[in-house]
Design a protein around this motif. Structure first.
Motif, PDB file in Angstrom:
ATOM      1  N   SER A 138       0.828  -1.206   0.000  1.00  0.00           N
ATOM      2  CA  SER A 138       0.000   0.000   0.000  1.00  0.00           C
ATOM      3  C   SER A 138       0.863   1.257   0.000  1.00  0.00           C
ATOM      4  CB  SER A 138      -0.947  -0.008   1.207  1.00  0.00           C
ATOM      5  OG  SER A 138      -0.217  -0.029   2.423  1.00  0.00           O
ATOM      6  N   ARG A 139       1.982   1.248   0.724  1.00  0.00           N
ATOM      7  CA  ARG A 139       2.877   2.400   0.737  1.00  0.00           C
ATOM      8  C   ARG A 139       3.531   2.597  -0.632  1.00  0.00           C
ATOM      9  NH1 ARG A 139       5.922   1.334   6.542  1.00  0.00           N
ATOM     10  NH2 ARG A 139       4.154   1.961   7.850  1.00  0.00           N
ATOM     11  N   ALA A 142       0.906   4.015  -3.074  1.00  0.00           N
ATOM     12  CA  ALA A 142       0.608   5.415  -2.791  1.00  0.00           C
ATOM     13  C   ALA A 142       1.749   6.321  -3.248  1.00  0.00           C
ATOM     14  CB  ALA A 142       0.342   5.605  -1.302  1.00  0.00           C
ATOM     15  N   GLN A 145       1.827   6.525  -7.060  1.00  0.00           N
ATOM     16  CA  GLN A 145       0.736   7.374  -7.547  1.00  0.00           C
ATOM     17  C   GLN A 145       1.040   8.850  -7.318  1.00  0.00           C
ATOM     18  OE1 GLN A 145      -3.195   6.447  -6.032  1.00  0.00           O
ATOM     19  NE2 GLN A 145      -4.093   7.343  -7.861  1.00  0.00           N
ATOM     20  N   ARG A 146       1.602   9.166  -6.170  1.00  0.00           N
ATOM     21  CA  ARG A 146       1.944  10.574  -5.882  1.00  0.00           C
ATOM     22  C   ARG A 146       2.981  11.103  -6.865  1.00  0.00           C
ATOM     23  NH1 ARG A 146       6.062  12.556  -2.874  1.00  0.00           N
ATOM     24  NH2 ARG A 146       6.521  10.504  -1.977  1.00  0.00           N
ATOM     25  N   ASP A 150      -1.873   7.814 -11.831  1.00  0.00           N
ATOM     26  CA  ASP A 150      -2.567   6.525 -11.895  1.00  0.00           C
ATOM     27  C   ASP A 150      -1.808   5.509 -12.742  1.00  0.00           C
ATOM     28  OD1 ASP A 150      -4.547   7.603 -10.321  1.00  0.00           O
ATOM     29  OD2 ASP A 150      -5.946   7.955 -11.990  1.00  0.00           O
ATOM     30  N   ARG A 153       0.964   3.970 -10.690  1.00  0.00           N
ATOM     31  CA  ARG A 153       0.393   3.080  -9.676  1.00  0.00           C
ATOM     32  C   ARG A 153      -0.036   1.765 -10.303  1.00  0.00           C
ATOM     33  NH1 ARG A 153      -2.731   3.737  -4.621  1.00  0.00           N
ATOM     34  NH2 ARG A 153      -3.895   1.796  -4.350  1.00  0.00           N
ATOM     35  N   GLU A 157       1.352  -1.889  -9.278  1.00  0.00           N
ATOM     36  CA  GLU A 157       0.451  -2.906  -8.744  1.00  0.00           C
ATOM     37  C   GLU A 157       0.510  -4.176  -9.585  1.00  0.00           C
ATOM     38  OE1 GLU A 157      -3.999  -3.174  -6.830  1.00  0.00           O
ATOM     39  OE2 GLU A 157      -3.572  -1.580  -8.279  1.00  0.00           O
TER      40      GLU A 157
END
Length: 282
Positions: A138-139, A142, A145-146, A150, A153, A157
């Motif tokens: 999750s980190r 995130a 994405q930052r 998208d 990310r 993923e």
């Protein structure tokens, strides 16, 4: 050169700097710094030429992990953290090293953390650079994405949850530029790196998924420096904070580098090598 560390197992090893320096009527012994590269599946090339800056205060030893780079190929049954961690001791014994300093970068930091757990009294000092103690998906997502939106990310993923040759290639070509905050000082460095994707995919699909290295850190018996870049998406600074907190307080040191990504010496070499020099000479 290749050094046999046990019957039939040879690691590629390179040495920079003397172990003994003339000092008046004596020969002064320098500490030894063993550098463990990232990946998995990569080789030691990323340390060169930068870590040569430390050769005046330590004999720097580079090597390719078992099965990696120019080390002998080995079966996949040996591609695991326990084996790679034990190889630090095997290599030290083969070279006659006592109480070396050990630096692990990224995946090399995974190995160094397992080495602390399995051989807590072996090193004189340990450096954990831009590394994590768990998958921490999750980190990662995130952070990507930052930094990349998208699309970044989604690539992260896809690779970290379903590693394959195609998801790896898409990920590496799509987000590699987000790992660091400045262009590489040496744009040819990546081309010099020998990559074995089969080791990378084996580890990410297997041991990496459930990896949890924090419990073993409480066994540390020497100073441990934790270095992290505040803009590192793949080994976020929160991971470094948890690693530092899991170490015995008397041994733990944490240094965060603002504006820096994965491998502080890549984005801010002046600050990173200053920290390393202080730690080595302390």
């Amino acid at each position: 050169m290749r050094i046999e560390i046990e019957a039939g197992v040879r690691l590629f090893v390179d040495v920079q700097g003397p172990g003994l320096l003339p000092d008046g009527p004596l020969m002064r012994e320098l500490p030894t710094l063993i550098c463990m590269h990232g990946g998995p599946g990569f080789d030691h090339a990323a340390f060169k030429p930068g870590f040569g800056a430390l050769a005046d205060i330590a004999q720097v030893i580079y090597y390719d992990h078992r099965g990696h780079g120019r080390s002998d190929p080995r079966p996949s049954s040996e591609w695991n953290l326990d084996t790679w961690a034990d190889d630090v001791v095997r290599l030290s014994d083969a070279l006659g090293l006592v109480k070396p300093m050990v630096l692990g970068q990224s995946f090399g930091g995974f190995v160094a953390q397992r080495y602390i757990a399995r051989h807590p009294a072996h090193a004189s000092k340990v450096i954990l650079s831009s590394t994590s103690h768990h998958m921490g998906l999750s980190r990662k997502l995130a952070a990507f994405q930052r930094l990349g939106g998208d699309a970044a990310r989604a690539l992260a993923e896809a690779f970290w949850t379903a590693p394959s040759d195609s998801s790896w290639q898409a990920y590496w070509h799509g987000v590699r530029g987000l790992y660091n905050t400045r262009p590489p000082l040496d744009p040819e460095a990546g081309a010099r790196t020998l990559i074995k994707p089969e080791i990378l995919l084996h580890f990410v699909a297997g041991e990496k998924q459930g990896m949890q290295l924090l419990p073993g850190l409480a066994l540390a018996q020497c100073p441990v420096l934790v270095m992290c870049g505040e803009e590192d998406p793949v080994c976020p600074p929160e991971d470094a904070e948890e690693i530092a907190a899991a170490l015995p307080s008397q041994w733990s040191q944490l240094v965060r580098f603002p504006g820096v990504g994965h491998g502080a010496w890549r984005d801010d070499p002046e600050a990173a090598f200053a920290v390393l020099r202080r730690f080595i000479q302390a």
